[in-house]
Design a protein around this motif. Structure first.
Motif, PDB file in Angstrom:
ATOM      1  N   LEU A  81      17.111  12.508   6.916  1.00  0.00           N
ATOM      2  CA  LEU A  81      17.088  11.442   6.723  1.00  0.00           C
ATOM      3  C   LEU A  81      15.606  10.950   7.160  1.00  0.00           C
ATOM      4  N   LEU A  82      15.058  11.250   7.799  1.00  0.00           N
ATOM      5  CA  LEU A  82      13.455  10.651   7.719  1.00  0.00           C
ATOM      6  C   LEU A  82      12.881  11.559   6.609  1.00  0.00           C
ATOM      7  N   LYS A  83      13.127  12.772   6.145  1.00  0.00           N
ATOM      8  CA  LYS A  83      12.140  12.916   5.126  1.00  0.00           C
ATOM      9  C   LYS A  83      12.831  12.470   3.865  1.00  0.00           C
ATOM     10  N   LEU A  84      13.616  11.776   3.384  1.00  0.00           N
ATOM     11  CA  LEU A  84      14.690  11.256   2.965  1.00  0.00           C
ATOM     12  C   LEU A  84      13.634   9.965   2.340  1.00  0.00           C
ATOM     13  N   VAL A  85      12.856   9.194   3.559  1.00  0.00           N
ATOM     14  CA  VAL A  85      12.349   7.605   3.489  1.00  0.00           C
ATOM     15  C   VAL A  85      11.148   8.335   3.576  1.00  0.00           C
ATOM     16  N   SER A  86      10.664   9.323   3.840  1.00  0.00           N
ATOM     17  CA  SER A  86       9.182   9.181   3.104  1.00  0.00           C
ATOM     18  C   SER A  86       9.155   9.591   2.310  1.00  0.00           C
ATOM     19  N   GLU A  87      10.408  10.118   1.133  1.00  0.00           N
ATOM     20  CA  GLU A  87      10.104  10.264  -0.145  1.00  0.00           C
ATOM     21  C   GLU A  87       9.909   9.183  -1.196  1.00  0.00           C
ATOM     22  N   LEU A  88      10.829   8.248  -0.119  1.00  0.00           N
ATOM     23  CA  LEU A  88      11.113   7.234  -0.909  1.00  0.00           C
ATOM     24  C   LEU A  88       9.868   6.504  -0.760  1.00  0.00           C
ATOM     25  N   LYS A  89       9.512   6.630   0.458  1.00  0.00           N
ATOM     26  CA  LYS A  89       7.395   5.410   0.482  1.00  0.00           C
ATOM     27  C   LYS A  89       7.055   6.133  -0.851  1.00  0.00           C
ATOM     28  N   ARG A  90       6.833   7.329  -0.796  1.00  0.00           N
ATOM     29  CA  ARG A  90       5.827   8.030  -1.575  1.00  0.00           C
ATOM     30  C   ARG A  90       5.819   7.271  -2.956  1.00  0.00           C
ATOM     31  N   THR A  91       7.630   7.826  -3.469  1.00  0.00           N
ATOM     32  CA  THR A  91       7.935   7.290  -4.506  1.00  0.00           C
ATOM     33  C   THR A  91       7.397   5.566  -4.917  1.00  0.00           C
ATOM     34  N   ALA A  92       7.762   5.027  -3.560  1.00  0.00           N
ATOM     35  CA  ALA A  92       7.362   3.969  -3.960  1.00  0.00           C
ATOM     36  C   ALA A  92       6.489   3.644  -4.128  1.00  0.00           C
ATOM     37  N   ILE A  93       5.002   4.013  -3.439  1.00  0.00           N
ATOM     38  CA  ILE A  93       4.210   3.953  -3.963  1.00  0.00           C
ATOM     39  C   ILE A  93       4.390   4.375  -5.318  1.00  0.00           C
ATOM     40  N   PHE A  94       4.127   5.444  -5.662  1.00  0.00           N
ATOM     41  CA  PHE A  94       3.381   5.604  -6.879  1.00  0.00           C
ATOM     42  C   PHE A  94       4.018   5.106  -8.199  1.00  0.00           C
TER      43      PHE A  94
END
Length: 151
Positions: A81-94
């Protein structure tokens, strides 16, 4: 060239493909999040059910092993879940930067068009002012009533 006769290919393109890919990625991320959360809940409830104190030592060893296994699964799910949150943050930023770049490009184009219109307008005003000035000069120099000359 008209969009009405474009057919089905008019709805496809890089933007439509990117949107479809984004929707597919969103679905997979939501499914992964649901799976991780349900795994956390299932392992936590199993951990609570196993956490009873019993007298037979063999049963306590089995339960301790099951508790360790459930706890490890919970840690794995939480890490996922933490990795998923990190990926979502990166996706939102990019994706935010990509849309920001698109907005900047559109704004630059609009401002460029406005600059061209303004330049044409200023050129027209300058030409009108020059023509008016020539007309006024011609009228002034041809008039009888001019300012007195100081000879």
């Amino acid at each position: 060239m008209s969009k009405a006769g474009g057919g089905p290919s008019s709805a496809t393109g890089p933007t439509a493909a990117a949107a479809a890919a984004a929707v597919q990625k969103q679905k997979s991320l939501l499914q992964k999040a649901d799976a991780d959360v349900s795994s956390l809940v299932d392992n936590f409830s199993s951990l609570i059910n196993i956490a009873r104190v019993n007298d037979p030592p063999v049963r306590n060893s089995q339960e301790a092993f099951q508790m360790e296994m459930r706890a490890a699964r919970m840690v794995h799910s939480a890490d996922s879940l933490l990795k998923l949150v990190s990926e979502l943050k990166r996706t939102a930023i990019f994706s935010g930067l990509a849309s920001l770049n698109e907005n900047v490009d559109r704004r630059i184009e609009v401002l460029g068009q406005q600059a061209e219109v303004t330049e044409r307008m200023l050129e027209r005003i300058g030409q009108e002012a020059a023509a008016s000035l020539k007309e006024l000069e011609a009228h002034y120099y041809s008039s009888v009533v001019r300012s007195p000359s100081y000879d």
